[in-house]
Design a protein around this motif. Structure first.
Motif, PDB file in Angstrom:
ATOM      1  N   GLN A  73     -61.305  86.418 -18.221  1.00 50.85           N
ATOM      2  CA  GLN A  73     -61.078  87.409 -19.367  1.00 50.85           C
ATOM      3  C   GLN A  73     -60.023  87.070 -20.078  1.00 50.85           C
ATOM      4  OE1 GLN A  73     -63.169  89.904 -20.275  1.00 50.85           O
ATOM      5  NE2 GLN A  73     -64.773  89.618 -18.701  1.00 50.85           N
ATOM      6  N   GLU A  74     -58.796  86.709 -19.150  1.00 49.44           N
ATOM      7  CA  GLU A  74     -57.608  86.149 -20.011  1.00 49.44           C
ATOM      8  C   GLU A  74     -57.704  85.064 -21.008  1.00 49.44           C
ATOM      9  OE1 GLU A  74     -54.383  87.963 -19.640  1.00 49.44           O
ATOM     10  OE2 GLU A  74     -56.044  89.259 -19.059  1.00 49.44           O
ATOM     11  N   ALA A  75     -58.767  84.071 -20.640  1.00 50.52           N
ATOM     12  CA  ALA A  75     -59.064  83.065 -21.603  1.00 50.52           C
ATOM     13  C   ALA A  75     -59.766  83.573 -22.555  1.00 50.52           C
ATOM     14  CB  ALA A  75     -59.769  82.041 -20.817  1.00 50.52           C
ATOM     15  N   VAL A  76     -60.527  84.627 -22.728  1.00 48.75           N
ATOM     16  CA  VAL A  76     -61.165  85.041 -23.840  1.00 48.75           C
ATOM     17  C   VAL A  76     -60.352  85.938 -24.549  1.00 48.75           C
ATOM     18  CG1 VAL A  76     -62.932  86.861 -24.441  1.00 48.75           C
ATOM     19  CG2 VAL A  76     -63.575  85.156 -22.481  1.00 48.75           C
ATOM     20  N   ARG A  77     -59.444  86.633 -23.880  1.00 47.40           N
ATOM     21  CA  ARG A  77     -58.470  87.164 -24.860  1.00 47.40           C
ATOM     22  C   ARG A  77     -57.524  86.238 -25.567  1.00 47.40           C
ATOM     23  NH1 ARG A  77     -53.587  90.429 -23.947  1.00 47.40           N
ATOM     24  NH2 ARG A  77     -53.150  89.517 -21.816  1.00 47.40           N
ATOM     25  N   ALA A  78     -57.020  84.985 -24.778  1.00 55.54           N
ATOM     26  CA  ALA A  78     -56.375  84.225 -25.717  1.00 55.54           C
ATOM     27  C   ALA A  78     -57.180  83.426 -26.883  1.00 55.54           C
ATOM     28  CB  ALA A  78     -55.887  83.352 -24.616  1.00 55.54           C
ATOM     29  N   ALA A  79     -58.444  83.287 -26.721  1.00 58.67           N
ATOM     30  CA  ALA A  79     -59.266  82.635 -27.514  1.00 58.67           C
ATOM     31  C   ALA A  79     -59.265  83.513 -28.868  1.00 58.67           C
ATOM     32  CB  ALA A  79     -60.773  82.490 -26.951  1.00 58.67           C
ATOM     33  N   ARG A  80     -58.900  84.747 -28.901  1.00 63.67           N
ATOM     34  CA  ARG A  80     -58.779  85.605 -30.016  1.00 63.67           C
ATOM     35  C   ARG A  80     -57.545  85.504 -30.876  1.00 63.67           C
ATOM     36  NH1 ARG A  80     -63.212  88.938 -29.977  1.00 63.67           N
ATOM     37  NH2 ARG A  80     -64.495  88.860 -28.338  1.00 63.67           N
ATOM     38  N   SER A  81     -56.665  84.579 -30.364  1.00 64.51           N
ATOM     39  CA  SER A  81     -55.458  84.605 -31.013  1.00 64.51           C
ATOM     40  C   SER A  81     -55.508  84.060 -32.562  1.00 64.51           C
ATOM     41  CB  SER A  81     -54.716  83.271 -30.365  1.00 64.51           C
ATOM     42  OG  SER A  81     -53.296  83.018 -30.968  1.00 64.51           O
ATOM     43  N   GLU A  82     -54.358  84.339 -33.241  1.00 64.72           N
ATOM     44  CA  GLU A  82     -54.224  84.073 -34.647  1.00 64.72           C
ATOM     45  C   GLU A  82     -53.932  82.471 -34.800  1.00 64.72           C
ATOM     46  OE1 GLU A  82     -50.779  85.653 -36.754  1.00 64.72           O
ATOM     47  OE2 GLU A  82     -49.940  86.115 -34.595  1.00 64.72           O
ATOM     48  N   TRP A  83     -53.496  81.894 -33.549  1.00 64.55           N
ATOM     49  CA  TRP A  83     -52.994  80.562 -33.467  1.00 64.55           C
ATOM     50  C   TRP A  83     -54.201  79.691 -33.173  1.00 64.55           C
ATOM     51  CZ3 TRP A  83     -48.933  79.948 -36.253  1.00 64.55           C
ATOM     52  CH2 TRP A  83     -47.975  80.967 -36.427  1.00 64.55           C
ATOM     53  N   HIS A  84     -54.416  78.398 -34.080  1.00 62.29           N
ATOM     54  CA  HIS A  84     -55.463  77.648 -34.041  1.00 62.29           C
ATOM     55  C   HIS A  84     -55.471  77.049 -32.362  1.00 62.29           C
ATOM     56  CE1 HIS A  84     -58.460  74.571 -35.389  1.00 62.29           C
ATOM     57  NE2 HIS A  84     -58.011  73.799 -34.608  1.00 62.29           N
ATOM     58  N   GLU A  85     -54.166  76.486 -32.192  1.00 67.79           N
ATOM     59  CA  GLU A  85     -54.025  75.675 -30.895  1.00 67.79           C
ATOM     60  C   GLU A  85     -54.066  76.396 -29.716  1.00 67.79           C
ATOM     61  OE1 GLU A  85     -50.896  73.593 -33.952  1.00 67.79           O
ATOM     62  OE2 GLU A  85     -52.092  75.763 -33.701  1.00 67.79           O
ATOM     63  N   ILE A  86     -53.800  77.927 -29.847  1.00 73.08           N
ATOM     64  CA  ILE A  86     -54.016  78.795 -28.680  1.00 73.08           C
ATOM     65  C   ILE A  86     -55.635  78.889 -28.548  1.00 73.08           C
ATOM     66  CG2 ILE A  86     -53.427  80.971 -27.811  1.00 73.08           C
ATOM     67  CD1 ILE A  86     -50.831  80.937 -29.236  1.00 73.08           C
ATOM     68  N   ARG A  87     -56.358  78.860 -29.670  1.00 75.42           N
ATOM     69  CA  ARG A  87     -57.638  79.276 -29.208  1.00 75.42           C
ATOM     70  C   ARG A  87     -58.218  78.189 -28.867  1.00 75.42           C
ATOM     71  NH1 ARG A  87     -57.335  80.904 -34.638  1.00 75.42           N
ATOM     72  NH2 ARG A  87     -58.693  79.153 -35.603  1.00 75.42           N
ATOM     73  N   LEU A  88     -57.905  76.862 -29.239  1.00 73.54           N
ATOM     74  CA  LEU A  88     -58.335  75.655 -28.503  1.00 73.54           C
ATOM     75  C   LEU A  88     -58.051  75.612 -27.316  1.00 73.54           C
ATOM     76  CD1 LEU A  88     -59.731  72.760 -28.863  1.00 73.54           C
ATOM     77  CD2 LEU A  88     -57.476  71.700 -29.764  1.00 73.54           C
ATOM     78  N   CYS A  89     -56.844  75.854 -26.797  1.00 70.72           N
ATOM     79  CA  CYS A  89     -56.638  75.812 -25.332  1.00 70.72           C
ATOM     80  C   CYS A  89     -57.147  76.747 -24.604  1.00 70.72           C
ATOM     81  CB  CYS A  89     -54.899  76.088 -25.383  1.00 70.72           C
ATOM     82  SG  CYS A  89     -54.354  75.716 -23.742  1.00 70.72           S
ATOM     83  N   ALA A  90     -57.478  77.857 -25.157  1.00 65.27           N
ATOM     84  CA  ALA A  90     -58.290  78.951 -24.160  1.00 65.27           C
ATOM     85  C   ALA A  90     -59.656  78.378 -24.207  1.00 65.27           C
ATOM     86  CB  ALA A  90     -58.177  80.214 -24.920  1.00 65.27           C
ATOM     87  N   LEU A  91     -60.309  77.996 -25.273  1.00 63.92           N
ATOM     88  CA  LEU A  91     -61.785  77.438 -25.090  1.00 63.92           C
ATOM     89  C   LEU A  91     -61.879  76.348 -24.332  1.00 63.92           C
ATOM     90  CD1 LEU A  91     -62.539  77.733 -28.982  1.00 63.92           C
ATOM     91  CD2 LEU A  91     -63.516  79.157 -27.143  1.00 63.92           C
ATOM     92  N   LEU A  92     -60.856  75.354 -24.329  1.00 65.74           N
ATOM     93  CA  LEU A  92     -61.138  74.156 -23.318  1.00 65.74           C
ATOM     94  C   LEU A  92     -60.911  74.738 -21.908  1.00 65.74           C
ATOM     95  CD1 LEU A  92     -58.247  71.756 -25.043  1.00 65.74           C
ATOM     96  CD2 LEU A  92     -60.781  71.389 -24.753  1.00 65.74           C
ATOM     97  N   ILE A  93     -60.244  75.780 -21.765  1.00 64.52           N
ATOM     98  CA  ILE A  93     -60.176  76.423 -20.306  1.00 64.52           C
ATOM     99  C   ILE A  93     -61.420  77.077 -20.106  1.00 64.52           C
ATOM    100  CG2 ILE A  93     -59.160  78.277 -18.882  1.00 64.52           C
ATOM    101  CD1 ILE A  93     -56.327  77.819 -20.687  1.00 64.52           C
ATOM    102  N   LEU A  94     -62.158  77.839 -21.139  1.00 61.49           N
ATOM    103  CA  LEU A  94     -63.494  78.232 -20.566  1.00 61.49           C
ATOM    104  C   LEU A  94     -64.518  77.320 -20.338  1.00 61.49           C
ATOM    105  CD1 LEU A  94     -63.700  80.962 -23.295  1.00 61.49           C
ATOM    106  CD2 LEU A  94     -63.390  81.396 -20.994  1.00 61.49           C
ATOM    107  N   ALA A  95     -64.257  76.121 -21.085  1.00 61.18           N
ATOM    108  CA  ALA A  95     -65.297  74.885 -20.711  1.00 61.18           C
ATOM    109  C   ALA A  95     -65.023  74.431 -19.516  1.00 61.18           C
ATOM    110  CB  ALA A  95     -65.350  73.916 -22.019  1.00 61.18           C
ATOM    111  N   ASP A  96     -63.755  74.142 -19.168  1.00 60.45           N
ATOM    112  CA  ASP A  96     -63.510  73.812 -17.751  1.00 60.45           C
ATOM    113  C   ASP A  96     -64.012  74.706 -16.659  1.00 60.45           C
ATOM    114  OD1 ASP A  96     -61.943  71.616 -16.040  1.00 60.45           O
ATOM    115  OD2 ASP A  96     -60.679  73.657 -15.409  1.00 60.45           O
ATOM    116  N   ASN A  97     -63.939  75.959 -16.995  1.00 63.45           N
ATOM    117  CA  ASN A  97     -64.476  76.926 -16.112  1.00 63.45           C
ATOM    118  C   ASN A  97     -66.023  76.699 -15.780  1.00 63.45           C
ATOM    119  OD1 ASN A  97     -62.674  79.332 -14.765  1.00 63.45           O
ATOM    120  ND2 ASN A  97     -61.603  78.591 -16.380  1.00 63.45           N
ATOM    121  N   TYR A  98     -66.719  76.445 -17.042  1.00 62.77           N
ATOM    122  CA  TYR A  98     -68.038  76.611 -16.943  1.00 62.77           C
ATOM    123  C   TYR A  98     -68.354  75.386 -16.108  1.00 62.77           C
ATOM    124  CZ  TYR A  98     -72.787  76.602 -18.402  1.00 62.77           C
ATOM    125  OH  TYR A  98     -74.201  76.625 -18.527  1.00 62.77           O
TER     126      TYR A  98
END
Length: 249
Positions: A73-98
């Protein structure tokens, strides 16, 4: 999953705010200007208005690894960031979790739905975000649950969701199941955007690495319908004489 309280990156807490704090600390304004040009953020371009911190991929990947225990849930929240790299980082974390062996079917289904909503909300909105995360989330989910699960992306009116559908073909190709990838590429051959031409050509090239005869037969039947970009990508691993023959017909 149970997590430790703090991340190894500067002692930042394992929260969306902690991830943002860690990424902001690594920002590089000079690189941000370069990345904004590279990812076409100007008026009328495909990445219009996106904002960059100037964190290159190794930095973002290192941070994602440090925050790999970030709750979903925190990764999803970070994936809504205005900053491109923070979104990418959060999405990579979601992929790793998956992909984690600790994730069960319910957790993976939840990550798939979160990702779909993020894509529909415009947060998976450039080719690097799609290419680095779609194969491991939507692709893996579709391979397990059926390609019909990708229809919401393929039928979308948004470029990035369509690219998600195409990049989700990786697991099928790796398993030598080529029918669905061919059908998916075929659906988008006439798409007007160059980024879809490249995505389709990339998938065809991957098919050719595993089944050259099948790719050759497909190209002979369909080369007149595809863009030169798609064709050039698809035949990249053919001999020079073969490439010239395809391009001259």
């Amino acid at each position: 999953m149970k997590t430790s309280r703090n991340s190894p990156v500067s002692g930042a807490p394992l929260t969306a705010d902690g991830l943002e704090q860690a990424m902001l600390a690594q920002a590089n304004p000079a690189d941000a200007e370069i990345l904004q040009r590279f990812f076409k953020t100007g008026p009328g371009q495909y990445g219009e208005g996106d904002k960059f911190l100037g964190c290159k991929n190794p930095v973002t990947r290192h941070t994602a690894k440090a925050f790999r225990n970030l709750p979903v849930q925190e990764a999803v929240r970070a994936a809504r960031s205005e900053w491109h790299e923070i979104r990418l980082c959060a999405l990579l974390i979601l992929a790793d979790n998956y992909q984690s062996k600790k994730a069960d079917d319910t957790e993976r289904a939840a990550i798939f739905e979160h990702y779909a909503r993020l894509a529909r909300g415009g947060f998976v909105n450039n080719w690097d975000l799609v290419d680095l995360t779609a194969p491991g989330i939507t692709g893996a989910y579709a391979f397990e649950h059926g390609a019909d699960t990708l229809e919401r992306f393929a039928a979308s009116g948004h470029l990035w969701e369509k690219r998600i559908a195409v990049l989700s073909m990786f697991p099928f190709i790796r398993a030598n199941q080529m029918e669905i990838p061919f059908r998916t590429v075929d659906r988008f051959l006439a798409h007007p955007h160059d980024l879809m031409h490249k995505a389709c050509g990339w998938m065809l090239r991957e098919i050719g690495k595993r089944n050259r005869a099948a790719l050759t037969a497909y190209l002979e039947l369909n080369k007149a319908r595809m863009s030169r970009t798609t064709l050039r990508y698809a035949i990249e691993h053919y001999s020079e004489s073969e490439r010239k023959a395809f391009l001259s017909k």
